[in-house]
Design a protein around this motif. Sequence first.
Motif, PDB file in Angstrom:
ATOM      1  N   ALA A   1     -37.750  45.983  49.097  1.00  0.00           N
ATOM      2  CA  ALA A   1     -36.814  46.169  49.234  1.00  0.00           C
ATOM      3  C   ALA A   1     -36.469  47.820  49.836  1.00  0.00           C
ATOM      4  N   ALA A   2     -37.148  48.349  49.080  1.00  0.00           N
ATOM      5  CA  ALA A   2     -36.396  50.179  49.538  1.00  0.00           C
ATOM      6  C   ALA A   2     -37.126  50.605  51.178  1.00  0.00           C
ATOM      7  N   LEU A   3     -37.175  49.822  51.818  1.00  0.00           N
ATOM      8  CA  LEU A   3     -37.652  49.631  53.024  1.00  0.00           C
ATOM      9  C   LEU A   3     -36.037  49.045  53.807  1.00  0.00           C
ATOM     10  N   ALA A   4     -35.771  48.283  53.323  1.00  0.00           N
ATOM     11  CA  ALA A   4     -34.693  47.249  53.850  1.00  0.00           C
ATOM     12  C   ALA A   4     -33.143  48.181  53.418  1.00  0.00           C
ATOM     13  N   GLU A   5     -33.455  48.959  52.523  1.00  0.00           N
ATOM     14  CA  GLU A   5     -32.821  49.718  52.126  1.00  0.00           C
ATOM     15  C   GLU A   5     -32.404  51.503  52.597  1.00  0.00           C
ATOM     16  N   ARG A   6     -33.845  51.532  52.945  1.00  0.00           N
ATOM     17  CA  ARG A   6     -34.194  52.650  54.077  1.00  0.00           C
ATOM     18  C   ARG A   6     -33.082  52.260  55.308  1.00  0.00           C
ATOM     19  N   TRP A   7     -33.474  51.275  55.601  1.00  0.00           N
ATOM     20  CA  TRP A   7     -33.389  50.779  57.433  1.00  0.00           C
ATOM     21  C   TRP A   7     -32.395  49.598  57.438  1.00  0.00           C
ATOM     22  N   PRO A   8     -30.952  49.691  56.874  1.00  0.00           N
ATOM     23  CA  PRO A   8     -30.203  48.253  56.101  1.00  0.00           C
ATOM     24  C   PRO A   8     -29.624  47.221  58.208  1.00  0.00           C
ATOM     25  N   ASN A   9     -30.151  48.245  59.367  1.00  0.00           N
ATOM     26  CA  ASN A   9     -29.803  47.499  60.191  1.00  0.00           C
ATOM     27  C   ASN A   9     -30.542  46.762  60.818  1.00  0.00           C
ATOM     28  N   ALA A  10     -31.631  46.564  59.540  1.00  0.00           N
ATOM     29  CA  ALA A  10     -32.673  46.267  60.965  1.00  0.00           C
ATOM     30  C   ALA A  10     -33.532  44.828  59.816  1.00  0.00           C
ATOM     31  N   SER A  11     -34.064  44.154  60.299  1.00  0.00           N
ATOM     32  CA  SER A  11     -34.633  42.678  59.841  1.00  0.00           C
ATOM     33  C   SER A  11     -35.747  43.470  59.202  1.00  0.00           C
ATOM     34  N   VAL A  12     -35.590  43.360  57.891  1.00  0.00           N
ATOM     35  CA  VAL A  12     -36.570  43.525  57.327  1.00  0.00           C
ATOM     36  C   VAL A  12     -37.710  42.524  55.995  1.00  0.00           C
ATOM     37  N   ILE A  13     -39.403  41.969  57.057  1.00  0.00           N
ATOM     38  CA  ILE A  13     -39.723  40.645  55.802  1.00  0.00           C
ATOM     39  C   ILE A  13     -41.037  40.945  55.006  1.00  0.00           C
ATOM     40  N   GLY A  14     -41.644  40.931  54.293  1.00  0.00           N
ATOM     41  CA  GLY A  14     -42.357  40.943  53.410  1.00  0.00           C
ATOM     42  C   GLY A  14     -42.956  40.052  53.433  1.00  0.00           C
ATOM     43  N   VAL A  15     -44.740  40.300  53.541  1.00  0.00           N
ATOM     44  CA  VAL A  15     -45.536  38.770  53.656  1.00  0.00           C
ATOM     45  C   VAL A  15     -46.604  39.380  52.759  1.00  0.00           C
ATOM     46  N   ASP A  16     -47.221  38.260  51.831  1.00  0.00           N
ATOM     47  CA  ASP A  16     -48.351  38.351  51.406  1.00  0.00           C
ATOM     48  C   ASP A  16     -48.985  36.714  51.148  1.00  0.00           C
ATOM     49  N   SER A  17     -49.888  36.859  50.332  1.00  0.00           N
ATOM     50  CA  SER A  17     -51.530  36.167  50.051  1.00  0.00           C
ATOM     51  C   SER A  17     -50.821  35.342  49.040  1.00  0.00           C
ATOM     52  N   SER A  18     -50.213  35.883  48.136  1.00  0.00           N
ATOM     53  CA  SER A  18     -50.470  35.646  46.639  1.00  0.00           C
ATOM     54  C   SER A  18     -49.593  34.648  46.547  1.00  0.00           C
ATOM     55  N   GLN A  19     -49.345  33.426  45.974  1.00  0.00           N
ATOM     56  CA  GLN A  19     -48.309  32.879  46.120  1.00  0.00           C
ATOM     57  C   GLN A  19     -47.060  33.068  44.793  1.00  0.00           C
ATOM     58  N   GLU A  20     -47.980  33.757  43.793  1.00  0.00           N
ATOM     59  CA  GLU A  20     -47.231  34.501  42.648  1.00  0.00           C
ATOM     60  C   GLU A  20     -46.486  36.213  43.216  1.00  0.00           C
ATOM     61  N   MET A  21     -47.060  36.739  43.932  1.00  0.00           N
ATOM     62  CA  MET A  21     -46.320  37.719  43.819  1.00  0.00           C
ATOM     63  C   MET A  21     -45.066  37.228  45.165  1.00  0.00           C
ATOM     64  N   ILE A  22     -45.351  36.950  46.040  1.00  0.00           N
ATOM     65  CA  ILE A  22     -44.347  35.758  46.834  1.00  0.00           C
ATOM     66  C   ILE A  22     -43.207  35.573  45.831  1.00  0.00           C
ATOM     67  N   ALA A  23     -43.421  34.620  44.682  1.00  0.00           N
ATOM     68  CA  ALA A  23     -42.291  34.199  44.089  1.00  0.00           C
ATOM     69  C   ALA A  23     -42.134  35.856  43.043  1.00  0.00           C
ATOM     70  N   ALA A  24     -42.787  36.424  42.710  1.00  0.00           N
ATOM     71  CA  ALA A  24     -41.366  37.044  41.947  1.00  0.00           C
ATOM     72  C   ALA A  24     -40.860  38.301  43.502  1.00  0.00           C
ATOM     73  N   ALA A  25     -40.807  38.367  44.195  1.00  0.00           N
ATOM     74  CA  ALA A  25     -40.340  39.019  44.976  1.00  0.00           C
ATOM     75  C   ALA A  25     -39.059  38.102  45.122  1.00  0.00           C
ATOM     76  N   GLN A  26     -39.052  36.689  46.026  1.00  0.00           N
ATOM     77  CA  GLN A  26     -37.758  35.446  46.151  1.00  0.00           C
ATOM     78  C   GLN A  26     -37.036  36.000  44.780  1.00  0.00           C
ATOM     79  N   ALA A  27     -38.097  35.274  43.383  1.00  0.00           N
ATOM     80  CA  ALA A  27     -37.216  35.445  42.424  1.00  0.00           C
ATOM     81  C   ALA A  27     -35.626  36.839  42.047  1.00  0.00           C
ATOM     82  N   ALA A  28     -36.475  37.790  42.517  1.00  0.00           N
ATOM     83  CA  ALA A  28     -36.196  39.219  42.626  1.00  0.00           C
ATOM     84  C   ALA A  28     -35.128  39.091  43.093  1.00  0.00           C
ATOM     85  N   ILE A  29     -34.554  38.577  44.858  1.00  0.00           N
ATOM     86  CA  ILE A  29     -33.763  38.708  45.299  1.00  0.00           C
ATOM     87  C   ILE A  29     -32.349  37.902  44.968  1.00  0.00           C
ATOM     88  N   GLY A  30     -33.482  36.528  44.603  1.00  0.00           N
ATOM     89  CA  GLY A  30     -32.458  35.435  44.128  1.00  0.00           C
ATOM     90  C   GLY A  30     -32.115  34.714  45.548  1.00  0.00           C
TER      91      GLY A  30
END
Length: 269
Positions: free
Chosen positions: A45-74
């Motif tokens: 999210a800090a990368l997305a804030e630094r570069w607001p004109n960019a398409s920023v994607i986060g990738v992780d192999s952990s379902q728990e981590m991705i679930a937490a990330a997606q829950a944070a942005i809602g």
Amino acid sequence: MWDAGQYLRFGGERARPFFDLVAQVGAADPRYVADLGCGPGNLTAALAERWPNASVIGVDSSQEMIAAAQAAIGNGGSAPGGGTANLSFALGDVWDWRPEQPLDVLVSNAVLQWVPGHEELLLRWADLLAPGGWLAFQLPGNFDQPSHAIVHEMARSPRWRALLADVRLNRQAGDPADYAALLARPGFEVDAWETSYLHILHGENPVLEWTKGSTLRPVLAALDEKQADAFVREYGERVSEAYRPRSFGTLFPFRRVFTVVHRADAGRG
């Protein structure tokens, strides 16, 4: 299985190397940014804030981590530190993930220590960069410190050897010179360095709590509940002897290795 809450108990200390790393990335207005091994997504999210004109994607192999990330942005909510319009997350393995287009920035923070043979992967990542693109990664290099050495000693001990024989433990970093030699090819500029942080941690046996969010995860996942409790007790006793608290907190030295690669613009030279 990963526990985003446990990992983020020392979120400030874990985030500092990330910001030290991306501070050396000189991309002014990138269009496509990837954070591979993004964890709970707070730093993506800090990368997305630094570069607001960019398409920023986060990738992780952990379902728990991705679930937490997606829950944070809602659904239309707020990501940690900023808006969500340019930010997304996806479940995927860093070995297999491929971008939709050449990358302007590829960041990987404290991930490659879990990847056997990651030198080959780094060469592949460098080739995914667009002209003028940046690759930035850091990984821990404190395998000789008690926090990690005790895990390896216990895993090889008669009590635990049979149960943990197939567990892939944290492998740690090479030296900065190794990454410079690997990635400094024609058309690529490399900056590689190391930093030893001296964290001051608070609470009861804080180094145990730190490693429960990272180094110990594959060990605990391989054991049943009773075995895991016994391993944590034994490890906790040993690590508390190695890191004794002082009046101001517990000192936790932590070496990390950083590399930033810049691909030349197509028109240069």
